[in-house]
Design a protein around this motif. Structure first.
Motif, PDB file in Angstrom:
ATOM      1  N   ARG A 200       0.866  -1.182   0.000  1.00  0.00           N
ATOM      2  CA  ARG A 200       0.000   0.000   0.000  1.00  0.00           C
ATOM      3  C   ARG A 200       0.903   1.231   0.000  1.00  0.00           C
ATOM      4  NH1 ARG A 200      -0.787  -2.220   5.323  1.00  0.00           N
ATOM      5  NH2 ARG A 200      -2.739  -3.161   4.621  1.00  0.00           N
ATOM      6  N   THR A 251     -10.326  -4.411  -2.797  1.00  0.00           N
ATOM      7  CA  THR A 251     -10.026  -2.983  -2.780  1.00  0.00           C
ATOM      8  C   THR A 251     -10.323  -2.413  -1.397  1.00  0.00           C
ATOM      9  OG1 THR A 251     -10.557  -2.760  -5.127  1.00  0.00           O
ATOM     10  CG2 THR A 251     -10.567  -0.748  -3.806  1.00  0.00           C
ATOM     11  N   ARG A 253     -10.628   0.980   0.982  1.00  0.00           N
ATOM     12  CA  ARG A 253     -10.808   2.434   0.996  1.00  0.00           C
ATOM     13  C   ARG A 253     -10.235   2.954   2.317  1.00  0.00           C
ATOM     14  NH1 ARG A 253     -12.037   3.888  -4.198  1.00  0.00           N
ATOM     15  NH2 ARG A 253     -13.685   2.533  -5.040  1.00  0.00           N
ATOM     16  N   ILE A 291      -3.440   4.390  -1.065  1.00  0.00           N
ATOM     17  CA  ILE A 291      -4.015   3.419  -1.997  1.00  0.00           C
ATOM     18  C   ILE A 291      -3.283   2.087  -1.908  1.00  0.00           C
ATOM     19  CG2 ILE A 291      -4.851   5.128  -3.674  1.00  0.00           C
ATOM     20  CD1 ILE A 291      -2.292   4.626  -5.300  1.00  0.00           C
TER      21      ILE A 291
END
Length: 448
Positions: A200, A251, A253, A291
């Protein structure tokens, strides 16, 4: 006699690759429309973007090279250091070697700046073909065309669909569902989420920090964590990379709390001599991003009248800066073939398009795999995932000229073998140590 439909490409996605497709297709005289799900193609957030020499050649052919210069920057040196004590492990000037090998230098910019440039440099007649707030909900294929349905109820018809809509592509699962005769909802997770994130990234913009050199990249190395400061001439970007254990295809967030937590976890690490993570973070300008960094390469690039490009077919970790460049090369190979096909057949059959798309896949696969391998290796030599990564980074690479050998013997031939747009001239091609294998076919060189 049945009237043939005029050829038209429906491009999904107005990001970097989609907007580059607009420039290339307009130069090729091929009609198209772009469907973008957001209300603007522009974004204020994004990381550093690299333009490698083969992409610089395409910008030259498109007549964009002079205009894009104000947003391009460069770095000449890479300094690798220990994040524990800022001990310098290695210095290299590989960017200068790349320029000597290929004539053009490795250039850097910021992703939001490049998206803005690509969009605003489109002629108004072309810009009007970028349709906003068009989220794709369905794609159907017939014998002579495609229909793309959007969430607002509108439908766009064309001859082919080009999926340039990135990691979370809407086109890709619809293509896979059509191929399998099923619905998108019934696809297995391995198809709907084909990429896996091992790292990340927390990132943001900063000024050039006191004591640090301009046009220099600082890479910090450690077990499971790496840091980066990329200094241009008058501004910089920082990144903090952390391994994800276990790697995930889901994914995530991230929240503002997540951002504070990662800085708290690693705030004591050095990012450059005299600068720790917490100190660099205190200098941030504007908002930061957080991200997951997906990686992977899918096997299916096309079906019938649908074809994928860019991050829709492969996702490269950003350390090597190859992702956008690979997407541009996809477009070059695809449009070269499409232009040749349309020269002889203004309304090609599905079989002819399938043959073209298979050739595109075959032409791209070898070099794509090489780019994937390089993009996988680079972050692991900084944020070590195992003892082999650590051993290579600490004892082998600093003491043997492996990096130079790799640039000359592996990367150099791949770059020099990258195709160009066949029908557009280059204004200039600087002298290089490694000869380029492909050049535009001028009218004087065409064989009839």
């Amino acid at each position: 006699m049945e009237t043939q439909k005029p050829f038209r490409a429906v491009i999904v996605g107005a990001g970097l690759v989609g907007l580059t497709a607009a420039h290339i297709l307009s130069k090729a005289g091929i009609d198209f429309i772009i469907l973008e799900k957001h209300d603007t193609p522009l974004s204020p957030h994004g990381t550093t973007l690299a333009l490698w020499p083969h992409t610089i050649r395409i910008f030259d052919q498109l007549g964009l090279l002079e205009a894009v210069q104000p947003i391009l920057d460069t770095f000449q040196e890479v300094i690798t250091l220990s994040t524990d004590d800022a001990h310098i492990m290695m210095r290299d000037q590989n960017p200068l070697l790349i320029e000597k090998n290929h004539g053009h230098s490795l250039r850097i910019t910021y992703r939001p700046d490049m998206v803005k440039f690509l969009y605003e440099s489109l002629p108004e007649t072309v810009k009007s073909r970028v349709l906003l707030k068009k989220r794709v909900t369905n794609i159907t294929v017939s014998e002579d065309g495609v229909k793309v349905v959007c969430a607002d109820g509108s439908t766009q018809e064309g001859s082919i669909v080009i999926g340039a809509d990135g990691v979370r592509s809407r086109v890709r699962p619809h293509m896979q569902a059509l191929k399998r005769g099923t619905s998108v909802e019934d696809l297995p997770d391995s198809l709907t989420n084909p990429y896996v994130a091992s790292y990340r990234l927390y990132f943001g913009n900063i000024p050039i920090l006191p004591g640090l050199a301009a046009n220099t990249r600082y890479d910090g190395a450690r077990d499971g964590v790496s840091t980066q400061i990329v200094n241009g001439t008058d501004r910089a970007l920082f990144g903090l990379y952390e391994k994800i254990d276990p790697p995930t295809s889901k994914t995530t967030r991230y929240t503002e709390t997540d951002k504070r937590d990662i800085v708290d976890r690693w705030g004591h690490l050095y990012m450059a001599p005299g600068w720790k993570v917490r100190d660099v973070n205190d200098k941030k300008i504007g908002e930061t991003g957080f991200i997951d960094l997906q990686e992977g390469l899918i096997d299916e690039w096309s079906f019938q009248r649908i074809v994928l490009v860019g991050d829709a077919v492969r996702k490269l970790e950003p350390h090597a800066g190859l992702g956008y460049n690979d997407g541009v090369t996809d477009l070059v190979v695809l449009v070269n073939g499409l232009r040749r096909l349309l020269r002889d057949d203004k309304s090609p059959s599905t079989a002819a398009l399938e043959k073209l798309f298979q050739t595109y896949y075959n032409d791209r696969l070898y070099n794509t795999k090489k780019m994937v391998e390089m993009s996988v290796q680079t972050p692991r030599l900084l944020g070590w995932l195992n003892w082999r990564d650590r051993f290579m980074a600490k004892y082998i690479i600093p003491n043997f000229p492996l990096s130079r050998m790799h640039i000359n013997g592996v990367l150099g031939p791949v770059i020099s073998d990258t195709p160009v747009l066949e029908w557009l001239e280059e204004s200039s091609l600087p002298k290089s140590l490694i000869a380029w294998k492909h050049h535009p076919i001028t009218k004087s060189k065409e064989v009839h």
